[in-house]
Design a protein around this motif. Structure first.
Motif, PDB file in Angstrom:
ATOM      1  N   ILE A 411       0.838  -1.203   0.000  1.00  0.00           N
ATOM      2  CA  ILE A 411       0.000   0.000   0.000  1.00  0.00           C
ATOM      3  C   ILE A 411       0.872   1.252   0.000  1.00  0.00           C
ATOM      4  O   ILE A 411       0.606   2.219  -0.717  1.00  0.00           O
ATOM      5  CB  ILE A 411      -1.001   0.008   1.186  1.00  0.00           C
ATOM      6  CG1 ILE A 411      -1.861   1.284   1.188  1.00  0.00           C
ATOM      7  CG2 ILE A 411      -0.334  -0.149   2.532  1.00  0.00           C
ATOM      8  CD1 ILE A 411      -2.779   1.443   0.024  1.00  0.00           C
ATOM      9  N   VAL A 438      -1.299 -16.588  -4.087  1.00  0.00           N
ATOM     10  CA  VAL A 438      -2.304 -15.767  -4.764  1.00  0.00           C
ATOM     11  C   VAL A 438      -2.945 -16.531  -5.926  1.00  0.00           C
ATOM     12  O   VAL A 438      -4.038 -16.209  -6.364  1.00  0.00           O
ATOM     13  CB  VAL A 438      -1.679 -14.437  -5.229  1.00  0.00           C
ATOM     14  CG1 VAL A 438      -2.654 -13.631  -6.047  1.00  0.00           C
ATOM     15  CG2 VAL A 438      -1.246 -13.640  -4.018  1.00  0.00           C
ATOM     16  N   ASN A 441      -6.227 -17.051  -5.203  1.00  0.00           N
ATOM     17  CA  ASN A 441      -7.064 -15.877  -4.949  1.00  0.00           C
ATOM     18  C   ASN A 441      -6.738 -14.775  -5.964  1.00  0.00           C
ATOM     19  O   ASN A 441      -6.253 -13.701  -5.601  1.00  0.00           O
ATOM     20  CB  ASN A 441      -6.848 -15.387  -3.510  1.00  0.00           C
ATOM     21  CG  ASN A 441      -7.779 -14.249  -3.127  1.00  0.00           C
ATOM     22  OD1 ASN A 441      -8.656 -13.871  -3.918  1.00  0.00           O
ATOM     23  ND2 ASN A 441      -7.596 -13.702  -1.947  1.00  0.00           N
ATOM     24  N   GLU A 443      -8.573 -12.801  -7.296  1.00  0.00           N
ATOM     25  CA  GLU A 443      -9.344 -11.580  -7.020  1.00  0.00           C
ATOM     26  C   GLU A 443      -8.551 -10.591  -6.174  1.00  0.00           C
ATOM     27  O   GLU A 443      -8.824  -9.396  -6.191  1.00  0.00           O
ATOM     28  CB  GLU A 443     -10.647 -11.941  -6.300  1.00  0.00           C
ATOM     29  CG  GLU A 443     -11.631 -12.607  -7.235  1.00  0.00           C
ATOM     30  CD  GLU A 443     -12.901 -13.014  -6.517  1.00  0.00           C
ATOM     31  OE1 GLU A 443     -12.788 -13.474  -5.371  1.00  0.00           O
ATOM     32  OE2 GLU A 443     -13.970 -12.866  -7.102  1.00  0.00           O
ATOM     33  N   PHE A 444      -7.561 -11.088  -5.461  1.00  0.00           N
ATOM     34  CA  PHE A 444      -6.650 -10.219  -4.711  1.00  0.00           C
ATOM     35  C   PHE A 444      -5.967  -9.247  -5.680  1.00  0.00           C
ATOM     36  O   PHE A 444      -5.922  -8.039  -5.453  1.00  0.00           O
ATOM     37  CB  PHE A 444      -5.613 -11.102  -4.000  1.00  0.00           C
ATOM     38  CG  PHE A 444      -4.455 -10.373  -3.363  1.00  0.00           C
ATOM     39  CD1 PHE A 444      -4.607  -9.688  -2.170  1.00  0.00           C
ATOM     40  CD2 PHE A 444      -3.191 -10.414  -3.944  1.00  0.00           C
ATOM     41  CE1 PHE A 444      -3.536  -9.042  -1.571  1.00  0.00           C
ATOM     42  CE2 PHE A 444      -2.114  -9.780  -3.346  1.00  0.00           C
ATOM     43  CZ  PHE A 444      -2.284  -9.088  -2.167  1.00  0.00           C
ATOM     44  N   LEU A 446      -7.019  -8.574  -8.727  1.00  0.00           N
ATOM     45  CA  LEU A 446      -8.071  -7.765  -9.356  1.00  0.00           C
ATOM     46  C   LEU A 446      -8.398  -6.539  -8.504  1.00  0.00           C
ATOM     47  O   LEU A 446      -8.526  -5.422  -9.018  1.00  0.00           O
ATOM     48  CB  LEU A 446      -9.327  -8.623  -9.569  1.00  0.00           C
ATOM     49  CG  LEU A 446     -10.534  -7.912 -10.170  1.00  0.00           C
ATOM     50  CD1 LEU A 446     -10.201  -7.314 -11.542  1.00  0.00           C
ATOM     51  CD2 LEU A 446     -11.723  -8.859 -10.301  1.00  0.00           C
ATOM     52  N   ASP A 447      -8.530  -6.741  -7.207  1.00  0.00           N
ATOM     53  CA  ASP A 447      -8.844  -5.615  -6.318  1.00  0.00           C
ATOM     54  C   ASP A 447      -7.742  -4.558  -6.357  1.00  0.00           C
ATOM     55  O   ASP A 447      -8.014  -3.355  -6.329  1.00  0.00           O
ATOM     56  CB  ASP A 447      -9.020  -6.100  -4.868  1.00  0.00           C
ATOM     57  CG  ASP A 447     -10.337  -6.845  -4.674  1.00  0.00           C
ATOM     58  OD1 ASP A 447     -11.114  -6.918  -5.639  1.00  0.00           O
ATOM     59  OD2 ASP A 447     -10.582  -7.347  -3.560  1.00  0.00           O
ATOM     60  N   ILE A 448      -6.500  -5.026  -6.427  1.00  0.00           N
ATOM     61  CA  ILE A 448      -5.387  -4.074  -6.464  1.00  0.00           C
ATOM     62  C   ILE A 448      -5.422  -3.274  -7.766  1.00  0.00           C
ATOM     63  O   ILE A 448      -5.228  -2.061  -7.773  1.00  0.00           O
ATOM     64  CB  ILE A 448      -4.042  -4.807  -6.281  1.00  0.00           C
ATOM     65  CG1 ILE A 448      -3.965  -5.353  -4.851  1.00  0.00           C
ATOM     66  CG2 ILE A 448      -2.870  -3.876  -6.560  1.00  0.00           C
ATOM     67  CD1 ILE A 448      -2.746  -6.210  -4.581  1.00  0.00           C
ATOM     68  N   GLY A 451      -8.332  -0.746  -7.608  1.00  0.00           N
ATOM     69  CA  GLY A 451      -7.982   0.374  -6.730  1.00  0.00           C
ATOM     70  C   GLY A 451      -6.960   1.277  -7.391  1.00  0.00           C
ATOM     71  O   GLY A 451      -7.095   2.507  -7.398  1.00  0.00           O
ATOM     72  N   ALA A 452      -5.957   0.660  -7.986  1.00  0.00           N
ATOM     73  CA  ALA A 452      -4.861   1.424  -8.587  1.00  0.00           C
ATOM     74  C   ALA A 452      -5.383   2.324  -9.707  1.00  0.00           C
ATOM     75  O   ALA A 452      -5.011   3.498  -9.795  1.00  0.00           O
ATOM     76  CB  ALA A 452      -3.801   0.476  -9.128  1.00  0.00           C
ATOM     77  N   ARG A 454      -8.370   3.435 -10.105  1.00  0.00           N
ATOM     78  CA  ARG A 454      -9.194   4.534  -9.582  1.00  0.00           C
ATOM     79  C   ARG A 454      -8.299   5.657  -9.061  1.00  0.00           C
ATOM     80  O   ARG A 454      -8.708   6.800  -8.979  1.00  0.00           O
ATOM     81  CB  ARG A 454     -10.075   4.035  -8.439  1.00  0.00           C
ATOM     82  CG  ARG A 454     -11.307   3.300  -8.929  1.00  0.00           C
ATOM     83  CD  ARG A 454     -12.208   2.960  -7.738  1.00  0.00           C
ATOM     84  NE  ARG A 454     -12.784   1.643  -7.924  1.00  0.00           N
ATOM     85  CZ  ARG A 454     -13.219   0.875  -6.933  1.00  0.00           C
ATOM     86  NH1 ARG A 454     -13.139   1.288  -5.687  1.00  0.00           N
ATOM     87  NH2 ARG A 454     -13.740  -0.302  -7.182  1.00  0.00           N
ATOM     88  N   GLN A 455      -7.085   5.290  -8.678  1.00  0.00           N
ATOM     89  CA  GLN A 455      -6.148   6.280  -8.129  1.00  0.00           C
ATOM     90  C   GLN A 455      -5.218   6.815  -9.208  1.00  0.00           C
ATOM     91  O   GLN A 455      -4.128   7.293  -8.904  1.00  0.00           O
ATOM     92  CB  GLN A 455      -5.282   5.629  -7.047  1.00  0.00           C
ATOM     93  CG  GLN A 455      -6.028   5.066  -5.883  1.00  0.00           C
ATOM     94  CD  GLN A 455      -6.516   6.153  -4.959  1.00  0.00           C
ATOM     95  OE1 GLN A 455      -7.410   6.905  -5.301  1.00  0.00           O
ATOM     96  NE2 GLN A 455      -5.934   6.251  -3.791  1.00  0.00           N
TER      97      GLN A 455
END
Ligand code: SF4
Ligand code: SF4
Lengths: 514, 282
Positions: A411, A438, A441, A443-444, A446-448, A451-452, A454-455
Motif C-alpha cells: 500500500i 495468490v 485468490n 481476485e486479490f 483484481l482488487d489491487i 484500486g490502482a 481509480r487512483q
C-alpha cells in the motif's frame, strides 16, 4: 555529411570484427549489430551545441542517452500500423487480398509482421489481436480456432525475436480474447508482450480473472488503465514495445532519455539543479530530438516511399516522439545527500515531494517546447518513464523505487507510484512479483488493479515469483533461456541477452515479492 | 462506559489469504483455547509486563516504563526474538486501539481493498469491539468477515451479526474428544455455530487444518461433510483444507506430520462426494 576521424573508423572496424566472430550472437543478431556499426559512422544530424559532453561520455556522467537509435535514423523508432485497415482491405504491396476466414487472417498477419520496421527490426506492435480476429473466430470450430491461435503465437514467439513486440487485447471481453488468454496460459512464452486494456465496468470481472491467471503463469498480460490512456490519446491508441502508449496508425519518431541521477551530479544544490542544470539539459535534449525528427521527416524519405505510408497503414500526422527519463529516485537521493539530508525517495514525504517538483519542471518544459511534426500530441512530445538498459548500473528505471528499497507494505509502495504515473502518456509502469498463494485468490490482484486505476495509476504488471517467464523491466524473458546464455550458449531471442544483463546489473530477480 | 478498546497484535494492510479478494486483516490479542499446532502462538496470551523480552531484544526496541513494556517500532528489525522468548504466549509489539483508530488504519487501504477480516487470537472474545469496528468500516463501503474458532455462540450477538457479512469458521476436529485433544476444549458450540451460521447465510467458509496423526483427519472430514451437506441448499459456502506446516508452531508441538498433496486431494474428493464444490487446498 561531416567528416570523421580515421581513429573512429578503425575503432568501428574492430567492433565489426568482434561482431562477426562472436560465438553467442545468432546470424540475425549479427546483421542487426553490423548495421548499427555502419550507421554509427554517419554524421548528418544538426546537433545542438553542448550535446557532445552530455551524450558521448562515460556512462556514469552521461546525461542524455539516445538508446542506440543510430546517427542517421532510417525509420521511426516505433511503428504501430493500423492492422484493422489491413484486415478490411488487404495490402497491394504484399499482394494480399482481405482475409475471409481465420486461416487467412492469421497467415496475412504473419506475413505483414515481417515488413514492419522498427529500431529492433521487429514489429514493436503486432495489433489489437482480439478485435482483429473476432470477426473470423467463428469461421472454424472452437477446437480448431484454439489450435490455429496456438500455432500463430508459437510462430510469433519463434520469428519475432524480440519481446519489445507487443499485442493488445480488451477492454471488452471477446471470444478471441478468451482463447488467446487460454493459449498464452499454456504456452508460457516471452513473445509477444501482451497488454489488456482494462476499464472498470467495461471489462467483465471473469475476463479479468482469466487474464490474471494467465499473468501468474506467463507474466502477461500487463494491465493498462484504458480510461486514462483514452482521455489523453483518444480511443485510437496502442500499447507497444515495453509499455508505450502511442497513436494507432502512427507511432514514435524517436525516444531519448534524461539520466536524472547524472544530471544531479552536475548540480551544487537542489536549487541549482532546478534552476540551472536541469533546464539546461532539458533544452539540449529537446533540440536533439527535434533534429532527429526533422531528419526522419524531411530527409530520410521514409514517409514518401514506404508502403505502410503509401497505403495508409500509417500516416506521418499520427507520429509523435517520446521524451524519456530514468533515475528520478537516484536524482532525488543524490540531491538530498548534497544538502546533508538523509531522506530516501519512496520513503520520506519530502523526498517524494521533491520528486514531484522535479517532474513538474520537466512536464512544464515539455509543454512549452514546440516539437516539430507532432500535431497528434498537440505539438509537444510525450513524456516517457524509460525502463532502463541492460548496461545500466545504479540507474533506476523511470520513476520507480529502486529494487531492494521497496516499502515494506505494498500500500505504501502504491501511494508513492500514484503521484508519478500521470505524467507519462507514452508510458510508465511498475512490476510486482506475487507470492504463489495468490494463485488461489486471483481476485486479490483484481482488487489491487481496480484500486490502482481509480487512483490514476497507469500500468501494472504482475508475475508469480516462481514462474519461468519473468518481466525484466518492461519486456519478458525466460529464466531458463537466461541460464543457457549465461553458460555460453546462443539463444534465439535478442531480449534474453538484455535480461541477463539486467539481472546482473539491475537486480531484477531481487524485487520484493508481494 | 469508556470506549471499547482491543489489544491488536498486528494489522496486515493487504492480505490474499483471509477471505475473498484483497482485505485488510486485523489480528486481536488473546485466545480461549490452546491448539497444539497454533501457527501464531504469540497472539494467545495477554502481556504480563514481566520484562523478560526487554533484555533479550538485540536492537533495544523494548523498554520498561512505569511497569509497562514499551515498543519502539523504528528500532525493531522483526527478528521475532521477543515472541519466541515470551513465557506467556504474548508479544510486546501489540497496541491498544479503539475501533475508530483501527478503522482509520483500514481507511488508508481504500480503494485497494474490498473489506476487512478480523482474526486472532480469538476475536469473538471482544464482540463489542467488533460490532463497533464493523459498523465503522461498513459505512466506508467495506465488507466484514470474522475468522473464529467457533467456541463462542454467534447467536448471542445479533447486533454484531447485523454488521457481519460472513464468518470463516474453524472445525478443528469433528469428534468432541478429538477436538479436546487438539485444542483443550470441546466442540459442541462450534458445531452448533456452523449450523446456525449456515442457516442465517453468514457462513462464508469452513476451515480444517489437516494434521495427520494428531487426530483422525479422514474421519473428521467425512463427518463434517455429512453434517454440513444439507446446509449447502440454504446458501453455498466453501471449505478450505489447510495443510499443517511447522512454521511458527511452538517447538514442543512442531514435529507433526505434514500431509502430502495426494492425501489432501483425497480429502477434497470425500467432500465432493457430499456435494461440496468450492474446496480450496492451501
Ligand atoms: S511480551 Fe511476554 S516476555 Fe515480554 S513483557 Fe510481555 S509477557 Fe513478558
Ligand atoms: S522483533 Fe522483538 S526482539 Fe526483535 S527487534 Fe523487534 S522488538 Fe526486538
Amino acid at each position: 555529411m561531416r567528416d570523421i576521424s580515421m581513429e573512429r573508423v578503425n575503432k568501428t572496424r574492430e567492433a565489426i570484427l568482434d561482431i562477426i566472430k562472436s560465438p553467442v550472437l545468432t546470424h540475425e543478431q549479427k546483421l542487426t549489430n553490423l548495421a548499427g556499426q555502419a550507421d554509427s559512422l554517419m554524421e548528418v544530424l544538426e546537433l545542438p551545441e553542448g550535446l557532445d559532453e552530455l551524450l558521448n561520455v562515460d556512462i556514469d556522467r552521461q546525461c542524455i542517452c539516445d538508446l542506440s537509435e543510430g546517427h542517421a535514423p532510417v525509420r521511426p523508432r516505433y511503428i504501430a500500423p493500423d492492422y484493422a485497415k489491413f484486415m478490411k482491405e488487404g495490402c497491394a504491396f504484399l499482394q494480399l487480398p482481405a482475409p475471409t476466414d481465420l486461416y487467412e487472417a492469421l497467415n496475412s498477419l504473419l506475413i505483414f509482421y515481417k515488413h514492419v520496421p522498427s529500431v529492433t527490426n521487429y514489429p514493436v506492435y503486432v495489433g489489437q489481436l482480439d478485435e482483429l480476429l473476432e470477426p473470423f473466430i467463428d469461421t472454424v470450430d472452437e477446437v480448431q480456432a484454439k489450435k490455429l491461435l496456438r500455432m500463430f503465437m508459437i510462430h510469433v514467439d519463434r520469428t519475432v525475436l524480440d519481446s519489445f513486440s507487443h499485442a493488445n487485447i480488451g477492454p471488452k471481453p471477446t471470444k478471441a480474447g478468451r482463447l488467446l488468454l487460454e493459449v498464452e496460459t499454456e504456452l508460457e512464452h516471452a513473445v509477444p508482450n501482451l497488454t489488456l486494456k482494462y476499464e472498470e465496468g467495461v471489462t467483465e470481472d471473469d475476463f479479468m480473472l482469466k487474464a490474471i491467471e494467465c499473468a501468474l503463469h506467463s507474466a502477461k498480460p500487463s494491465f493498462a488503465n484504458h480510461k486514462m490512456f483514452k482521455s489523453e490519446l483518444t480511443e485510437n491508441y496502442v500499447i507497444a514495445s515495453c509499455y508505450n502508449g502511442l497513436p494507432l496508425g502512427g507511432g514514435s519518431y524517436t525516444l531519448c532519455r534524461l539520466i536524472l541521477g547524472n544530471i544531479a551530479k552536475r548540480a551544487q544544490s537542489i536549487q541549482d539543479f532546478k534552476e540551472r542544470e536541469l533546464p539546461y539539459v532539458l533544452n539540449i535534449m529537446a533540440r536533439y530530438m527535434d533534429a532527429r525528427v526533422r531528419f526522419e521527416v524531411e530527409e530520410s524519405g521514409f514517409f514518401e516511399h514506404h508502403f505502410l505510408v503509401k497505403e495508409g497503414f500509417i500516416r506521418r500526422e499520427r507520429f509523435t516522439a517520446m521524451f524519456g527519463l530514468v533515475g528520478l529516485a537516484d536524482c532525488v537521493n543524490l540531491l538530498l545527500k548534497k544538502e546533508g539530508k538523509t531522506g530516501r525517495f519512496g520513503h520520506d514525504e519530502y523526498a517524494n515531494t521533491l520528486g514531484v517538483e522535479i517532474m513538474n519542471i520537466i512536464n512544464d518544459f515539455n509543454n512549452s517546447h514546440e516539437a516539430p511534426y507532432c500535431e497528434v500530441s498537440g505539438g509537444h512530445y510525450l513524456l516517457h518513464a524509460q525502463v532502463g538498459l541492460a548496461e545500466d548500473q545504479h540507474v533506476t528505471p523511470g520513476t520507480r523505487i529502486p529494487i531492494g528499497e521497496e516499502p515494506q507494505e505494498l500500500i505504501d509502495h502504491l501511494q508513492v507510484l500514484n503521484r508519478f504515473h500521470k505524467y507519462f502518456p507514452s508510458g510508465t509502469g511498475d512490476i510486482f512479483p506475487i507470492d504463489l498463494t495468490v494463485h488461489r485468490n486471483p481476485e486479490f490482484v483484481l482488487d489491487i488493479i481496480k484500486g490502482a486505476f481509480r487512483q490514476d495509476l497507469r500500468y501494472l504488471s504482475f508475475y508469480s515469483s516462481d514462474s519461468d517467464v519473468i518481466r525484466v523491466t518492461g519486456y519478458l524473458v525466460k529464466r531458463s533461456e537466461m541460464e543457457k546464455l549465461d553458460s555460453g550458449l546462443a539463444v534465439l531471442q535478442n531480449t534474453t541477452g538484455l535480461g541477463l544483463g539486467a539481472s546482473k546489473n539491475g537486480h531484477i530477480l531481487e524485487r520484493k515479492v508481494r | 462506559m469508556g470506549p471499547v478498546k482491543a489489544v491488536v497484535n498486528k494489522i496486515i494492510p493487504f492480505s490474499s489469504v483471509d477471505g475473498p479478494g484483497n482485505r485488510t486483516a486485523v489480528f486481536l490479542q488473546g485466545c480461549n483455547i490452546d491448539c497444539k499446532y497454533c501457527h501464531n502462538p504469540e497472539t494467545r496470551g495477554m502481556c504480563k509486563n514481566c520484562g523478560l523480552c526487554v533484555e533479550k531484544c538485540p536492537k533495544g526496541a523494548l523498554s520498561l516504563e512505569q511497569g509497562r513494556v514499551c515498543f519502539d517500532s523504528g528500532k525493531c528489525v522483526q527478528c521475532d526474538t521477543c515472541i519466541h522468548i515470551c513465557p506467556h504466549d504474548s508479544s510486546p509489539r501489540t497496541e491498544e486501539l479503539t475501533p475508530e483508530e483501527v478503522s482509520a488504519r483500514v481507511r488508508k487501504q481504500i480503494p485497494y481493498i474490498r473489506g476487512i477480516s478480523v482474526s486472532g487470537g480469538e476475536c469473538m472474545l471482544q464482540p463489542e469491539f467488533l460490532t463497533a469496528l464493523f459498523s465503522l468500516v461498513r459505512a466506508e463501503g467495506l465488507t466484514t468477515l470474522i475468522d473464529s474458532n467457533g467456541t463462542i455462540p454467534f447467536w448471542e450477538y445479533p447486533e454484531l451479526m447485523e454488521v457481519t457479512d460472513g464468518v470463516m469458521l474453524d472445525i478443528k476436529a469433528f469428534d468432541c474428544r478429538e477436538h479436546r485433544h487438539v485444542t483443550g476444549a470441546g466442540n459442541e458450540t462450534v458445531l452448533a455455530n456452523a449450523l446456525w451460521l449456515a442457516e442465517h447465510k453468514k457462513l462464508y467458509e469452513v476451515r480444517a487444518v489437516i494434521v495427520p496423526g494428531l487426530y483422525d483427519t479422514e474421519n473428521s472430514i467425512r463427518q463434517i461433510g455429512a453434517y454440513l451437506a444439507p446446509c449447502l441448499a440454504v446458501s453455498p459456502f466453501r471449505v478450505k483444507l489447510i495443510a499443517y506446516r511447522p512454521m511458527g508452531v511452538r517447538r514442543e508441538y512442531a514435529d507433526q506430520k505434514v500431509p502430502d498433496q495426494e492425501y489432501l486431494n483425497h480429502l477434497a474428493e470425500i467432500l465432493r462426494s457430499y456435494g461440496f464444490s468450492e474446496i480450496l487446498i492451501i
